[in-house]
Design an enzyme around this catalytic site. Structure first.
Site, short mmCIF file in Angstrom:
data_model
loop_
_atom_site.label_atom_id
_atom_site.label_comp_id
_atom_site.label_asym_id
_atom_site.label_seq_id
_atom_site.Cartn_x
_atom_site.Cartn_y
_atom_site.Cartn_z
N SER A 149 -4.51 55.43 40.77
CA SER A 149 -3.10 55.87 40.86
C SER A 149 -2.54 55.72 42.26
CB SER A 149 -2.97 57.29 40.35
OG SER A 149 -3.05 57.26 38.94
N ARG A 150 -2.84 56.67 43.13
CA ARG A 150 -2.43 56.56 44.53
C ARG A 150 -3.55 57.14 45.39
NH1 ARG A 150 0.55 53.30 43.02
NH2 ARG A 150 2.81 53.13 43.24
N HIS B 55 -5.80 47.51 45.11
CA HIS B 55 -4.56 47.80 44.37
C HIS B 55 -4.20 46.63 43.44
CE1 HIS B 55 -1.09 50.83 44.79
NE2 HIS B 55 -1.02 50.28 43.59
N ASN C 66 2.13 57.33 30.51
CA ASN C 66 1.94 55.99 29.93
C ASN C 66 0.52 55.47 30.10
OD1 ASN C 66 4.70 55.43 29.06
ND2 ASN C 66 5.16 55.58 31.24
N GLU D 60 -4.42 52.60 52.71
CA GLU D 60 -4.52 51.20 52.28
C GLU D 60 -3.51 50.27 52.96
OE1 GLU D 60 -3.85 51.81 48.01
OE2 GLU D 60 -1.97 50.69 48.18
N ASP E 258 -9.11 51.91 43.12
CA ASP E 258 -8.25 50.72 43.25
C ASP E 258 -7.18 50.99 44.30
OD1 ASP E 258 -7.30 48.09 42.45
OD2 ASP E 258 -5.59 49.15 41.58
P1 NAD Z 1 3.85 58.48 33.91
O1 NAD Z 1 5.03 59.07 34.61
O2 NAD Z 1 4.04 57.86 32.58
O3 NAD Z 1 2.70 59.59 33.79
C1 NAD Z 1 2.37 60.44 34.83
C2 NAD Z 1 1.93 61.75 34.22
O4 NAD Z 1 1.53 62.62 35.29
C3 NAD Z 1 3.05 62.47 33.45
O5 NAD Z 1 2.64 62.79 32.14
C4 NAD Z 1 3.32 63.72 34.29
O6 NAD Z 1 3.70 64.84 33.53
C5 NAD Z 1 1.97 63.93 34.96
N1 NAD Z 1 2.03 64.77 36.15
C6 NAD Z 1 2.97 64.75 37.13
N2 NAD Z 1 2.69 65.71 38.04
C7 NAD Z 1 1.55 66.32 37.61
C8 NAD Z 1 0.78 67.40 38.14
N3 NAD Z 1 1.12 68.03 39.26
N4 NAD Z 1 -0.33 67.77 37.44
C9 NAD Z 1 -0.67 67.14 36.28
N5 NAD Z 1 0.04 66.12 35.75
C10 NAD Z 1 1.14 65.72 36.41
O7 NAD Z 1 3.23 57.43 34.95
P2 NAD Z 1 2.22 56.24 34.62
O8 NAD Z 1 2.99 55.02 34.27
O9 NAD Z 1 1.18 56.72 33.69
O10 NAD Z 1 1.62 55.98 36.08
C11 NAD Z 1 0.83 56.97 36.73
C12 NAD Z 1 0.62 56.55 38.17
O11 NAD Z 1 -0.20 55.38 38.22
C13 NAD Z 1 1.91 56.11 38.90
O12 NAD Z 1 2.61 57.21 39.42
C14 NAD Z 1 1.38 55.22 39.99
O13 NAD Z 1 1.14 56.00 41.15
C15 NAD Z 1 0.05 54.72 39.45
N6 NAD Z 1 0.03 53.25 39.20
C16 NAD Z 1 -0.93 52.51 39.80
C17 NAD Z 1 -0.99 51.14 39.57
C18 NAD Z 1 -2.06 50.26 40.20
O14 NAD Z 1 -1.92 49.02 40.16
N7 NAD Z 1 -3.13 50.78 40.73
C19 NAD Z 1 -0.04 50.55 38.73
C20 NAD Z 1 0.92 51.35 38.12
C21 NAD Z 1 0.95 52.70 38.36
#
Ligand code: NAD
Length: 333
Positions: free
Chosen positions: A233-234, A295, A152, A263, A258
């Protein structure tokens, strides 16, 4: 049904107040951990955020206290021991997509700020310094972007980079996203291709044992000198000590984070009148080519409103036995 909500802030009270007339929510400013789990006696649900500690011991205590549901008000669930939740028959529900634009737009803002140094310009001009020497940037449209994780958030970022900047975007994911291919992304077969060819690398995968420390000494050695790395992300996707070394040698030219590996001890809290004891965090903050935020990429009106609505809906669905598959992250027995 009573819900104990941990890691509360005024914004959570406000936004849940707007969307929930049905459940009794008790708000705790403390995070959920082994010391605070006692507060959950008599509650059937807990509502947690990114840094609440839902390890095996905490989950077993939750179960003893009668908790049946963990409502994560976020997408990631890397802090939850899912095996323990399964054994205790506790359902773990999350908000998988609340506003991918909020996070992707924030990643872009880190890229633009690091590149054009607007954070430095702001302070210079405030102090009457109108000198631009040292503020040189580069044209984003001429650079190669490497996006890891094209779900996403990764997709939304790619849309802007492709349709807005007409930039070359390479992508890596374990599953290819057709929407990305349709807008001209080139998927590569290995991460090594991302490391070798990208000027700007942005991480958008969840934190899993496979993705932990994907940026580390070994992978940094494969990257271009002066690479820009963005992590919204994390924290543990990046090995902090290796990143510090990479910044010292000039391998990393820009770092936007972020999220941070450790953290939990600092983010979302005001420590401005204290000594920060995390030396790595302090060192990173001191580097001129690093931007750290605590974050906040998710934090827009649209996103928080959507998180609160979905969290309440998740509990409704749970009670009706109609939980959405995409929102349930475990298999409670
Ligand atoms: P999502 O599930 O839509 O997309 C994650 C993608 O990562 C998927 O397409 C998946 O196939 C891929 N993936 C998983 N394992 C993988 C690997 N080993 N190698 C390559 N690709 C891999 O998730 P999203 O909504 O896009 O969110 C991604 C991440 O962002 C979340 O997991 C979360 O940790 C982080 N996030 C951070 C914040 C923030 O405020 N900083 C907010 C929301 C989400």
């Amino acid at each position: 049904m009573k819900i104990c909500l941990f890691s509360s802030k005024p914004y959570w009270v406000k936004w849940f107040g707007e969307v929930n007339n049905y459940y009794q929510i008790e708000f705790f400013t403390q995070s959920l951990n082994i010391n605070t789990v006692k507060e959950t006696k008599g509650a059937q649900a807990v509502c947690c955020f990114v840094n609440d500690d839902l390890n095996k011991d905490v989950i077993e205590k939750l179960s003893e206290n009668g908790v049946k549901v963990i409502l994560m008000r976020c997408a990631g669930f890397n802090k939850v021991d899912l095996e323990a939740a399964n054994k205790c028959g506790i359902s773990v529900l999350r908000v998988p997509t609340y506003s991918p634009n909020a996070v992707s737009e924030y990643a872009l803002s880190l890229m633009l700020t690091l590149n054009r140094k607007t954070h430095k310009a702001y302070h210079r001009v405030k102090e009457g310094n109108f000198e631009i020497n040292g503020l040189e940037g580069f044209n984003m449209s001429n650079r190669v972007f490497g996006i890891i994780g094209t779900g996403n958030i990764g997709y939304q970022l790619i849309r802007v980079l492709r349709l807005g900047f007409n930039a070359k975007v390479l992508a890596y994911d374990i599953f290819e996203n057709k929407d990305c291919i349709d807008i001209g992304v080139e998927y590569v077969k290995t991460l090594d291709e991302i490391w070798a060819q990208s000027d700007i690398i942005s991480l958008h995968t969840p934190l899993t044992p496979k993705t932990k420390y994907m940026v580390c000494e070994e992978t940094l050695s494969k990257m271009k000198d002066g690479v820009m790395i963005i992590n919204v992300s994390r924290g543990a996707l990046v090995n902090t000590k290796d990143a510090i070394n990479g910044l010292k040698t000039g391998k990393i030219g820009y770092l936007g984070m972020d999220v941070y590996e450790h953290e939990e001890d600092y983010f979302f809290q005001d420590h401005s009148d204290q000594i920060i004891k995390d030396d790595d965090l302090q060192l990173l903050v001191s580097f001129p080519n690093v931007i750290i935020s605590s974050h906040q990429a998710w934090y827009t009106k649209e996103a928080i409103s959507s998180i609160c609505k979905t969290t309440v809906q998740n509990l409704f669905d749970y009670e009706k036995g109609e939980v959405k598959k995409s929102n349930l992250v475990n298999n409670p027995q």
